[in-house]
Scaffold this motif. Structure first.
Motif, PDB file in Angstrom:
ATOM      1  N   GLY A 331       0.801  -1.223   0.000  1.00 19.06           N
ATOM      2  CA  GLY A 331       0.000   0.000   0.000  1.00 19.06           C
ATOM      3  C   GLY A 331       0.829   1.267   0.000  1.00 19.06           C
ATOM      4  N   GLY A 332       1.447   1.618   1.114  1.00 21.78           N
ATOM      5  CA  GLY A 332       2.182   2.869   1.235  1.00 21.78           C
ATOM      6  C   GLY A 332       3.575   2.803   0.661  1.00 21.78           C
ATOM      7  N   LYS A 333       4.327   3.882   0.848  1.00 21.95           N
ATOM      8  CA  LYS A 333       5.671   4.002   0.319  1.00 21.95           C
ATOM      9  C   LYS A 333       6.695   3.760   1.422  1.00 21.95           C
ATOM     10  CE  LYS A 333       4.380   7.362  -3.246  1.00 21.95           C
ATOM     11  NZ  LYS A 333       4.680   8.710  -3.824  1.00 21.95           N
ATOM     12  N   ALA A 334       7.746   3.031   1.064  1.00 18.80           N
ATOM     13  CA  ALA A 334       8.825   2.749   2.007  1.00 18.80           C
ATOM     14  C   ALA A 334      10.124   2.637   1.233  1.00 18.80           C
ATOM     15  CB  ALA A 334       8.545   1.465   2.793  1.00 18.80           C
ATOM     16  N   SER A 335      11.235   2.650   1.969  1.00 13.42           N
ATOM     17  CA  SER A 335      12.541   2.528   1.329  1.00 13.42           C
ATOM     18  C   SER A 335      12.720   1.130   0.754  1.00 13.42           C
ATOM     19  CB  SER A 335      13.651   2.817   2.351  1.00 13.42           C
ATOM     20  OG  SER A 335      13.618   1.844   3.391  1.00 13.42           O
ATOM     21  N   HIS A 336      13.766   0.981  -0.071  1.00  9.11           N
ATOM     22  CA  HIS A 336      13.994  -0.309  -0.739  1.00  9.11           C
ATOM     23  C   HIS A 336      14.278  -1.416   0.269  1.00  9.11           C
ATOM     24  CE1 HIS A 336      15.164  -3.185  -3.765  1.00  9.11           C
ATOM     25  NE2 HIS A 336      16.336  -3.348  -3.167  1.00  9.11           N
ATOM     26  N   ASP A 337      15.061  -1.117   1.327  1.00  8.83           N
ATOM     27  CA  ASP A 337      15.361  -2.131   2.339  1.00  8.83           C
ATOM     28  C   ASP A 337      14.095  -2.562   3.073  1.00  8.83           C
ATOM     29  OD1 ASP A 337      18.024  -2.053   1.678  1.00  8.83           O
ATOM     30  OD2 ASP A 337      18.512  -0.536   3.189  1.00  8.83           O
ATOM     31  N   LEU A 338      13.239  -1.617   3.395  1.00  4.57           N
ATOM     32  CA  LEU A 338      11.999  -1.961   4.080  1.00  4.57           C
ATOM     33  C   LEU A 338      11.018  -2.658   3.153  1.00  4.57           C
ATOM     34  CD1 LEU A 338      11.422   1.184   6.319  1.00  4.57           C
ATOM     35  CD2 LEU A 338      12.188  -1.088   7.022  1.00  4.57           C
ATOM     36  N   LYS A 339      11.127  -2.436   1.849  1.00  2.00           N
ATOM     37  CA  LYS A 339      10.249  -3.145   0.917  1.00  2.00           C
ATOM     38  C   LYS A 339      10.502  -4.649   0.959  1.00  2.00           C
ATOM     39  CE  LYS A 339       9.147   0.363  -2.565  1.00  2.00           C
ATOM     40  NZ  LYS A 339       9.301   0.760  -3.983  1.00  2.00           N
ATOM     41  N   LYS A 340      11.765  -5.043   1.079  1.00  4.35           N
ATOM     42  CA  LYS A 340      12.061  -6.476   1.180  1.00  4.35           C
ATOM     43  C   LYS A 340      11.510  -7.053   2.477  1.00  4.35           C
ATOM     44  CE  LYS A 340      16.504  -6.079   0.524  1.00  4.35           C
ATOM     45  NZ  LYS A 340      17.917  -6.498   0.325  1.00  4.35           N
ATOM     46  N   LEU A 341      11.619  -6.287   3.548  1.00  2.00           N
ATOM     47  CA  LEU A 341      11.038  -6.735   4.816  1.00  2.00           C
ATOM     48  C   LEU A 341       9.515  -6.860   4.706  1.00  2.00           C
ATOM     49  CD1 LEU A 341      11.990  -5.677   8.357  1.00  2.00           C
ATOM     50  CD2 LEU A 341       9.649  -5.291   7.656  1.00  2.00           C
ATOM     51  N   LEU A 342       8.876  -5.894   4.056  1.00  2.00           N
ATOM     52  CA  LEU A 342       7.427  -5.927   3.892  1.00  2.00           C
ATOM     53  C   LEU A 342       7.000  -7.056   2.962  1.00  2.00           C
ATOM     54  CD1 LEU A 342       6.819  -2.091   3.601  1.00  2.00           C
ATOM     55  CD2 LEU A 342       6.091  -3.554   5.483  1.00  2.00           C
ATOM     56  N   LEU A 343       7.851  -7.436   2.004  1.00  2.00           N
ATOM     57  CA  LEU A 343       7.543  -8.576   1.150  1.00  2.00           C
ATOM     58  C   LEU A 343       7.492  -9.864   1.959  1.00  2.00           C
ATOM     59  CD1 LEU A 343       7.141  -9.846  -1.659  1.00  2.00           C
ATOM     60  CD2 LEU A 343       9.635  -9.960  -1.858  1.00  2.00           C
ATOM     61  N   VAL A 344       8.469 -10.046   2.854  1.00  2.00           N
ATOM     62  CA  VAL A 344       8.456 -11.221   3.724  1.00  2.00           C
ATOM     63  C   VAL A 344       7.196 -11.228   4.590  1.00  2.00           C
ATOM     64  CG1 VAL A 344       9.674 -12.414   5.590  1.00  2.00           C
ATOM     65  CG2 VAL A 344      10.966 -11.369   3.724  1.00  2.00           C
ATOM     66  N   LEU A 345       6.832 -10.071   5.111  1.00  2.00           N
ATOM     67  CA  LEU A 345       5.637  -9.973   5.946  1.00  2.00           C
ATOM     68  C   LEU A 345       4.381 -10.314   5.147  1.00  2.00           C
ATOM     69  CD1 LEU A 345       4.138  -9.091   8.542  1.00  2.00           C
ATOM     70  CD2 LEU A 345       4.240  -6.753   7.680  1.00  2.00           C
ATOM     71  N   THR A 346       4.250  -9.757   3.948  1.00  2.00           N
ATOM     72  CA  THR A 346       3.060  -9.992   3.132  1.00  2.00           C
ATOM     73  C   THR A 346       2.907 -11.456   2.768  1.00  2.00           C
ATOM     74  OG1 THR A 346       3.289  -7.760   2.214  1.00  2.00           O
ATOM     75  CG2 THR A 346       1.881  -9.295   1.019  1.00  2.00           C
ATOM     76  N   MET A 347       4.009 -12.124   2.474  1.00  2.00           N
ATOM     77  CA  MET A 347       3.955 -13.513   2.021  1.00  2.00           C
ATOM     78  C   MET A 347       3.767 -14.509   3.156  1.00  2.00           C
ATOM     79  SD  MET A 347       4.401 -13.378  -1.342  1.00  2.00           S
ATOM     80  CE  MET A 347       5.297 -14.735  -2.056  1.00  2.00           C
ATOM     81  N   THR A 348       3.926 -14.072   4.399  1.00  2.00           N
ATOM     82  CA  THR A 348       3.795 -15.000   5.524  1.00  2.00           C
ATOM     83  C   THR A 348       2.559 -14.741   6.376  1.00  2.00           C
ATOM     84  OG1 THR A 348       5.298 -13.576   6.787  1.00  2.00           O
ATOM     85  CG2 THR A 348       6.259 -15.484   5.683  1.00  2.00           C
TER      86      THR A 348
END
Length: 496
Positions: A331-348
């Motif tokens: 949804g919102g905007k985040a830095s590239h490093d946090l995007k990878k963290l949010l990807l792990v969160l979304t997929m789990t």
């Protein structure tokens, strides 16, 4: 002289064994007169009595063995013992099978295709730019469909096709066909061939106005369903998000849902903090909405800080709703490093993840970094597809303490500006997946007393940098800044 000769002759004539008291006699034990022990001629070693030929050792015969072993009854006893052993072994085997079969275990619920799928939200700008330039750009996108399927993607959400700026806004299904329509039809056909479902986004679109024909929504739905569309996405602020409208939509969708794998769905994007409930007054127990897409981060025009991202994640993890099948997107905007963290969160997280096309990946010049990002996405999608704990396991939020190991400070307490580690469990039966999220810019080490009821040991499943492999101990684990880790826990001595 003569006397001496007589003496010699008499001596020579005297027997050596002349009697019990004669010359040269040896007195023996009393009462053994004339025995071997009384004469010097008796042998010094008396040989033992040799057995007769008939007294020598011989193996027992069969009859003698049966007599020695108790007779024929011994054979029956031995057969009974062998039979008893096998009966006891079979009884233990049957008991073990019964314990396994009757022991309580979670029952896997039957999942629909949209509950198992990973959604990929795509804005086909290439299609809109291709208007008037031929179908070449569409073919380029169609060539990427098998690659998207290999990454574990199960469905595509096409955005901005029917909006006011979309290429199909003034489409009349029974009459005009715009230049872009054949290209989109080709895209839908090729997606279905590649095993990808296509969901058409009609959020913030008034279908009646788009068709210039009042009350033509049913015709529009039927037209796109005939093209192979698997469902539609609306917003919770649309006029279509109402009981009356959705009941009409469900009737149309049911006509094209001949099989379970061909079931057509309605997806709702939640844009408000609380989803407006629908009251089904018809009492048909029919689900009006199949999936609800929720954003982890709030919408903003700037990059959210680590503290804002941590607060948004913690708020969503603690206020989840299980009444409707959820689906999570960043949804919102985040830095590239946090995007990878949010990807792990979304997929789990529980539910069906919705991943948006990330333009930052295409702009990465480092081939290794780009390969790592793609490998992380593929590892998460494939792990989610095969692990029951991530598909429909229970969710448990874990608040726990941390200690900070920062290069700029030796303090054992985290700084006020550093967000805490966020964690949760996905459990199914005896299998537990631990997801750790270090949103802050500092290193964190887990407190040994953070979760005393959890197993200490585990094995790495994946991490944001794809550099953690093998087994680990939670008591010695240190998380790097902006790192997310997925660990499969197991008891000591167990490999489940």
């Amino acid at each position: 002289m003569e006397d001496s000769k007589e003496t010699d002759s008499s001596t020579s004539r005297m027997p050596l064994n002349a009697g019990d008291t004669g010359y040269g006699s040896v007195s023996g034990p009393p009462g053994l007169s004339g025995g071997a022990g009384c004469s010097e001629t008796a042998p010094l070693l008396v040989p033992e009595h040799e057995p007769e030929p008939g007294d020598r050792w011989q193996p027992l015969t069969k009859q003698e063995l049966e007599v020695a072993a108790g007779g024929p009854g011994w054979r029956r006893l031995r057969c009974y013992l062998v039979l008893l052993f096998w009966l006891a072994w079979l009884a233990m085997l049957a008991t073990s099978i019964a314990i396994i079969a009757l022991s309580p275990r979670p029952v896997a619920p039957p999942l629909r295709w949209w509950q198992r799928s990973l959604f990929y939200q795509l804005q086909p700008e290439l299609l809109m730019e291709a208007q008037g330039r031929g179908p070449g750009e569409v073919d380029v996108l169609c060539e990427q469909l098998p690659y998207l399927r290999s990454l574990g993607i199960g469905a595509l959400i096409l955005d901005d096709l029917l909006g006011k700026d979309g290429p199909l806004f003034n489409l009349t299904p029974t009459g005009k066909k715009l230049e872009m329509l054949p290209q989109i039809q080709h895209l839908i056909t090729e997606s279905n061939k590649a095993g990808l479902k296509v969901v058409l986004d009609v959020c913030e679109v008034d279908l009646d106005v788009a068709e210039n024909e009042p009350s033509s929504t049913t015709n529009t739905l039927q037209f796109w369903l005939k093209q192979g569309v698997a469902g539609f996405t609306i917003c919770d602020t649309d006029a279509s998000y109402s009981e009356k409208t959705l009941l009409e939509w469900r009737k149309v969708l049911k006509e094209f849902s001949s099989q379970e794998e061909e079931e057509r769905i309605v997806v709702v994007k939640q844009t408000q903090d609380v989803l407006r409930p629908l009251s089904n007054s018809s009492q048909t127990n029919e689900t009006l909405v199949d999936v609800v897409i929720r954003s982890i981060l709030p919408s903003s025009h700037h990059l959210l800080s680590a503290q804002e991202v941590a607060h948004a994640i913690e708020t969503n993890l603690q206020t989840r709703e299980d009444d409707i099948w959820p689906s999570w997107t960043v949804g919102g905007k985040a830095s590239h490093d946090l995007k990878k963290l949010l990807l792990v969160l979304t997929m789990t997280l529980p539910g069906s993840p919705v991943v948006q096309h990330d333009e930052d990946i295409n702009q990465i010049q480092d081939k290794k970094a780009k390969a790592t990002a793609v490998a992380l996405f593929a590892a998460l999608s494939h792990t989610r597809a095969r692990e029951e704990g991530l598909l429909y396991g229970n969710f448990t939020f874990l608040p726990f303490n941390t200690s900070t190991n920062s290069s700029s400070s030796n303090s054992s307490l985290p700084s006020p500006s550093s967000p805490p580690i966020l964690a949760f469990l996905r459990s199914w039966g005896c299998v537990h997946f631990l997801i750790l999220l270090n949103v802050g810019p500092e290193h964190h080490t887990l407190d040994p007393a953070w979760a005393p009821n959890l197993p200490e040991a585990g094995v790495f499943v994946t991490s944001t940098e794809m550099d953690r492999l093998g087994s680990t101990s939670l008591y010695t684990l240190k998380l790097r800044p902006h790192e997310a880790i997925v660990i499969k826990l197991f008891e000591a001595g167990s490999y489940s």
